[in-house]
Design a protein around this motif. Structure first.
Motif, PDB file in Angstrom:
ATOM      1  N   VAL A 144       0.862  -1.186   0.000  1.00 11.75           N
ATOM      2  CA  VAL A 144       0.000   0.000   0.000  1.00 11.75           C
ATOM      3  C   VAL A 144       0.897   1.233   0.000  1.00 11.75           C
ATOM      4  CG1 VAL A 144      -0.290  -0.293   2.514  1.00 11.75           C
ATOM      5  CG2 VAL A 144      -1.789   1.274   1.273  1.00 11.75           C
ATOM      6  N   SER A 145       0.499   2.227  -0.776  1.00 11.44           N
ATOM      7  CA  SER A 145       1.294   3.454  -0.916  1.00 11.44           C
ATOM      8  C   SER A 145       0.431   4.670  -0.633  1.00 11.44           C
ATOM      9  CB  SER A 145       1.843   3.563  -2.336  1.00 11.44           C
ATOM     10  OG  SER A 145       0.763   3.729  -3.247  1.00 11.44           O
ATOM     11  N   VAL A 146       1.109   5.807  -0.453  1.00 15.98           N
ATOM     12  CA  VAL A 146       0.404   7.083  -0.304  1.00 15.98           C
ATOM     13  C   VAL A 146       1.204   8.161  -1.031  1.00 15.98           C
ATOM     14  CG1 VAL A 146       1.515   7.664   1.902  1.00 15.98           C
ATOM     15  CG2 VAL A 146      -0.720   8.653   1.335  1.00 15.98           C
ATOM     16  N   ARG A 147       0.503   9.121  -1.609  1.00 14.74           N
ATOM     17  CA  ARG A 147       1.183  10.262  -2.224  1.00 14.74           C
ATOM     18  C   ARG A 147       1.847  11.078  -1.111  1.00 14.74           C
ATOM     19  NH1 ARG A 147       0.235  12.496  -7.349  1.00 14.74           N
ATOM     20  NH2 ARG A 147      -1.814  11.537  -7.594  1.00 14.74           N
ATOM     21  N   HIS A 148       3.019  11.622  -1.389  1.00 12.99           N
ATOM     22  CA  HIS A 148       3.719  12.436  -0.384  1.00 12.99           C
ATOM     23  C   HIS A 148       2.884  13.677  -0.070  1.00 12.99           C
ATOM     24  CE1 HIS A 148       6.745  14.671   1.738  1.00 12.99           C
ATOM     25  NE2 HIS A 148       7.638  13.705   1.592  1.00 12.99           N
ATOM     26  N   PRO A 149       2.625  13.940   1.215  1.00 14.08           N
ATOM     27  CA  PRO A 149       1.732  15.057   1.556  1.00 14.08           C
ATOM     28  C   PRO A 149       2.304  16.437   1.196  1.00 14.08           C
ATOM     29  CG  PRO A 149       2.735  14.143   3.535  1.00 14.08           C
ATOM     30  CD  PRO A 149       3.083  13.215   2.408  1.00 14.08           C
ATOM     31  N   ASP A 150       3.620  16.528   1.036  1.00 18.63           N
ATOM     32  CA  ASP A 150       4.243  17.833   0.748  1.00 18.63           C
ATOM     33  C   ASP A 150       4.698  17.979  -0.695  1.00 18.63           C
ATOM     34  OD1 ASP A 150       3.980  18.415   3.492  1.00 18.63           O
ATOM     35  OD2 ASP A 150       5.876  17.381   3.912  1.00 18.63           O
ATOM     36  N   ASN A 151       4.639  16.881  -1.464  1.00 19.58           N
ATOM     37  CA  ASN A 151       5.120  16.934  -2.849  1.00 19.58           C
ATOM     38  C   ASN A 151       4.336  15.928  -3.692  1.00 19.58           C
ATOM     39  OD1 ASN A 151       6.422  16.842  -5.292  1.00 19.58           O
ATOM     40  ND2 ASN A 151       8.494  16.626  -4.441  1.00 19.58           N
ATOM     41  N   GLN A 198       4.558  15.002  -6.572  1.00 20.99           N
ATOM     42  CA  GLN A 198       5.361  14.248  -7.543  1.00 20.99           C
ATOM     43  C   GLN A 198       6.124  13.098  -6.886  1.00 20.99           C
ATOM     44  OE1 GLN A 198       5.005  14.926 -10.853  1.00 20.99           O
ATOM     45  NE2 GLN A 198       3.467  16.316 -10.003  1.00 20.99           N
ATOM     46  N   ARG A 199       5.853  12.858  -5.631  1.00 20.57           N
ATOM     47  CA  ARG A 199       6.535  11.787  -4.904  1.00 20.57           C
ATOM     48  C   ARG A 199       5.490  10.914  -4.211  1.00 20.57           C
ATOM     49  NH1 ARG A 199      11.715  14.119  -3.391  1.00 20.57           N
ATOM     50  NH2 ARG A 199      12.576  14.822  -5.377  1.00 20.57           N
ATOM     51  N   PHE A 200       5.893   9.668  -3.904  1.00 21.57           N
ATOM     52  CA  PHE A 200       5.010   8.840  -3.091  1.00 21.57           C
ATOM     53  C   PHE A 200       5.820   8.032  -2.084  1.00 21.57           C
ATOM     54  CE2 PHE A 200       5.512   4.518  -4.907  1.00 21.57           C
ATOM     55  CZ  PHE A 200       6.099   4.795  -6.130  1.00 21.57           C
ATOM     56  N   LEU A 201       5.126   7.485  -1.103  1.00 21.95           N
ATOM     57  CA  LEU A 201       5.735   6.741  -0.001  1.00 21.95           C
ATOM     58  C   LEU A 201       5.266   5.292  -0.042  1.00 21.95           C
ATOM     59  CD1 LEU A 201       4.913   9.426   2.698  1.00 21.95           C
ATOM     60  CD2 LEU A 201       7.127   9.099   1.578  1.00 21.95           C
ATOM     61  N   LEU A 202       6.211   4.369   0.153  1.00 21.70           N
ATOM     62  CA  LEU A 202       5.924   2.936   0.059  1.00 21.70           C
ATOM     63  C   LEU A 202       7.006   2.223   0.864  1.00 21.70           C
ATOM     64  CD1 LEU A 202       4.306   0.658  -1.594  1.00 21.70           C
ATOM     65  CD2 LEU A 202       6.139   0.841  -3.278  1.00 21.70           C
ATOM     66  N   SER A 203       6.651   1.145   1.503  1.00 22.12           N
ATOM     67  CA  SER A 203       7.648   0.406   2.297  1.00 22.12           C
ATOM     68  C   SER A 203       8.746  -0.177   1.419  1.00 22.12           C
ATOM     69  CB  SER A 203       6.966  -0.732   3.044  1.00 22.12           C
ATOM     70  OG  SER A 203       7.925  -1.552   3.691  1.00 22.12           O
ATOM     71  N   GLY A 206      -7.765   5.135  -3.665  1.00 21.82           N
ATOM     72  CA  GLY A 206      -8.570   5.908  -2.733  1.00 21.82           C
ATOM     73  C   GLY A 206      -8.125   7.347  -2.632  1.00 21.82           C
ATOM     74  N   ASN A 207      -8.986   8.182  -2.062  1.00 19.25           N
ATOM     75  CA  ASN A 207      -8.595   9.574  -1.847  1.00 19.25           C
ATOM     76  C   ASN A 207      -7.921   9.778  -0.489  1.00 19.25           C
ATOM     77  OD1 ASN A 207     -10.887   9.528  -0.243  1.00 19.25           O
ATOM     78  ND2 ASN A 207     -12.170  10.445  -1.824  1.00 19.25           N
ATOM     79  N   THR A 208      -7.829   8.717   0.313  1.00 20.74           N
ATOM     80  CA  THR A 208      -6.980   8.671   1.507  1.00 20.74           C
ATOM     81  C   THR A 208      -6.473   7.239   1.633  1.00 20.74           C
ATOM     82  OG1 THR A 208      -8.776   7.986   2.981  1.00 20.74           O
ATOM     83  CG2 THR A 208      -8.441  10.365   2.747  1.00 20.74           C
ATOM     84  N   ILE A 209      -5.512   7.029   2.536  1.00 22.90           N
ATOM     85  CA  ILE A 209      -5.039   5.663   2.810  1.00 22.90           C
ATOM     86  C   ILE A 209      -6.208   4.813   3.297  1.00 22.90           C
ATOM     87  CG2 ILE A 209      -3.614   4.268   4.370  1.00 22.90           C
ATOM     88  CD1 ILE A 209      -1.621   6.621   4.463  1.00 22.90           C
ATOM     89  N   ARG A 210      -6.986   5.387   4.222  1.00 15.78           N
ATOM     90  CA  ARG A 210      -8.085   4.621   4.830  1.00 15.78           C
ATOM     91  C   ARG A 210      -9.131   4.239   3.782  1.00 15.78           C
ATOM     92  NH1 ARG A 210      -8.637   7.907  10.647  1.00 15.78           N
ATOM     93  NH2 ARG A 210      -6.396   7.848  11.075  1.00 15.78           N
ATOM     94  N   HIS A 211      -9.360   5.118   2.824  1.00 19.58           N
ATOM     95  CA  HIS A 211     -10.319   4.858   1.751  1.00 19.58           C
ATOM     96  C   HIS A 211      -9.835   3.709   0.851  1.00 19.58           C
ATOM     97  CE1 HIS A 211     -12.571   6.491  -2.008  1.00 19.58           C
ATOM     98  NE2 HIS A 211     -13.407   5.790  -1.289  1.00 19.58           N
ATOM     99  N   ALA A 212      -8.577   3.725   0.464  1.00 20.49           N
ATOM    100  CA  ALA A 212      -8.043   2.665  -0.408  1.00 20.49           C
ATOM    101  C   ALA A 212      -8.084   1.306   0.308  1.00 20.49           C
ATOM    102  CB  ALA A 212      -6.622   3.005  -0.847  1.00 20.49           C
ATOM    103  N   VAL A 213      -7.781   1.324   1.617  1.00 22.04           N
ATOM    104  CA  VAL A 213      -7.837   0.085   2.412  1.00 22.04           C
ATOM    105  C   VAL A 213      -9.279  -0.419   2.528  1.00 22.04           C
ATOM    106  CG1 VAL A 213      -7.525  -0.838   4.764  1.00 22.04           C
ATOM    107  CG2 VAL A 213      -5.706   0.516   3.688  1.00 22.04           C
ATOM    108  N   PHE A 214     -10.204   0.509   2.772  1.00 18.60           N
ATOM    109  CA  PHE A 214     -11.635   0.182   2.872  1.00 18.60           C
ATOM    110  C   PHE A 214     -12.101  -0.537   1.603  1.00 18.60           C
ATOM    111  CE2 PHE A 214     -16.153   1.378   2.469  1.00 18.60           C
ATOM    112  CZ  PHE A 214     -16.642   1.215   3.759  1.00 18.60           C
ATOM    113  N   ILE A 215     -11.736   0.007   0.447  1.00 19.72           N
ATOM    114  CA  ILE A 215     -12.157  -0.594  -0.823  1.00 19.72           C
ATOM    115  C   ILE A 215     -11.504  -1.969  -1.000  1.00 19.72           C
ATOM    116  CG2 ILE A 215     -12.187  -0.342  -3.341  1.00 19.72           C
ATOM    117  CD1 ILE A 215     -12.194   2.715  -2.895  1.00 19.72           C
TER     118      ILE A 215
END
Ligand code: MN
Length: 240
Positions: free
Chosen positions: A30-37, A39-44, A172-181
């Motif tokens: 699961v990933s999330v777009r970087h909240p400050d940029n 053009q970047r994303f966060l992933l383990s 999803g439009n949030t992490i929680r939303h993508a997990v919910f789906i």
């Protein structure tokens, strides 16, 4: 707490929840777009989701290049995430998994469609992306920017897709939303297989799906999230 720390904390929790709920096993991410940029994303880093800690979270550009790897090995399939974030400015989080009940719908002519109230969040129906169409015989892994972009293009404005013989993605439009789906995609798929053995299925109508999606607000998702946090033995952060 900074916005970045808050998002990373939710991302670690998302990994633990998806593992605990049986949506991912040793694989999937699961990933999330970087909240400050954007053009970047966060992933383990490449690690089983149940084991992921704060220090495992890496930053990437949208082509899947590591920003500061610090010796950590990334997931091969990170291109799924970058390409979707590149194509879809509205998407903030992506789940990719191989949950067992979705697989049959990617390899047969049966279309996965919402049939219960909580399943409406998967969208009107779940299309199947087949890597073989444009890339021929591969190992089925989304291992290049080209494959990631092909999947993102196939998704169009959609929120879910199956990947033939492999798994699925949820947006999803949030992490929680993508997990919910992702969780309700598995629930719906399992129920659909069971119902198929009983006879013809009356699916939700397109109008019902739209109405349910329209009233699925963040407080609905947070209700589930709190419960999933407890089950996965993780604290729930208050909405920011
Ligand atoms: Mn995969």
């Amino acid at each position: 707490m900074s916005k970045l720390d808050y998002v990373i904390e939710d991302l670690v929790t998302a990994n633990r929840i998806l593992a605990h709920e049986g949506i991912v096993d040793s694989f999937g991410h699961v990933s999330v777009r970087h909240p400050d940029n954007p053009q970047r994303f966060l992933l383990s880093r490449a690690r089983a989701p149940a084991r992921i800690e704060h220090a495992d979270i890496m930053e990437f550009d949208l082509e899947g290049n590591e920003i500061d790897a610090k010796g950590r090995k990334p997931y091969l399939e990170r291109f799924i995430h970058g390409s979707i974030f590149e194509a879809r400015p509205d998407v903030q989080s992506v789940v990719h998994n191989h949950s067992p009940s979705v697989i049959p719908f990617g390899i047969t002519s049966h279309t996965l469609k919402p049939l219960l109230h909580m399943g409406a969040s998967i969208g009107h129906e779940v299309p199947v992306w087949d890597s073989h169409d444009h890339f021929g015989d591969t190992d089925l892994l989304v291992s290049s920017v080209e494959m990631g972009r092909d999947l993102a293009k196939f998704l169009g404005p959609g929120r879910t897709a199956l990947m033939r013989g492999h798994g699925c993605v949820t947006l999803g439009n949030t992490i929680r939303h993508a997990v919910f789906i992702a969780i309700y995609l598995e629930v719906n798929a399992k129920l659909q297989m069971q119902a198929m053995g009983m006879g013809d299925i009356k699916f939700l109508t397109p109008g019902e799906v739209d109405k349910i999606i329209g009233r699925t607000a963040s407080f609905t998702i947070d209700r589930a999230w709190e419960n999933w946090c407890r089950r996965a033995d993780r604290p729930m952060q208050a909405a920011q």
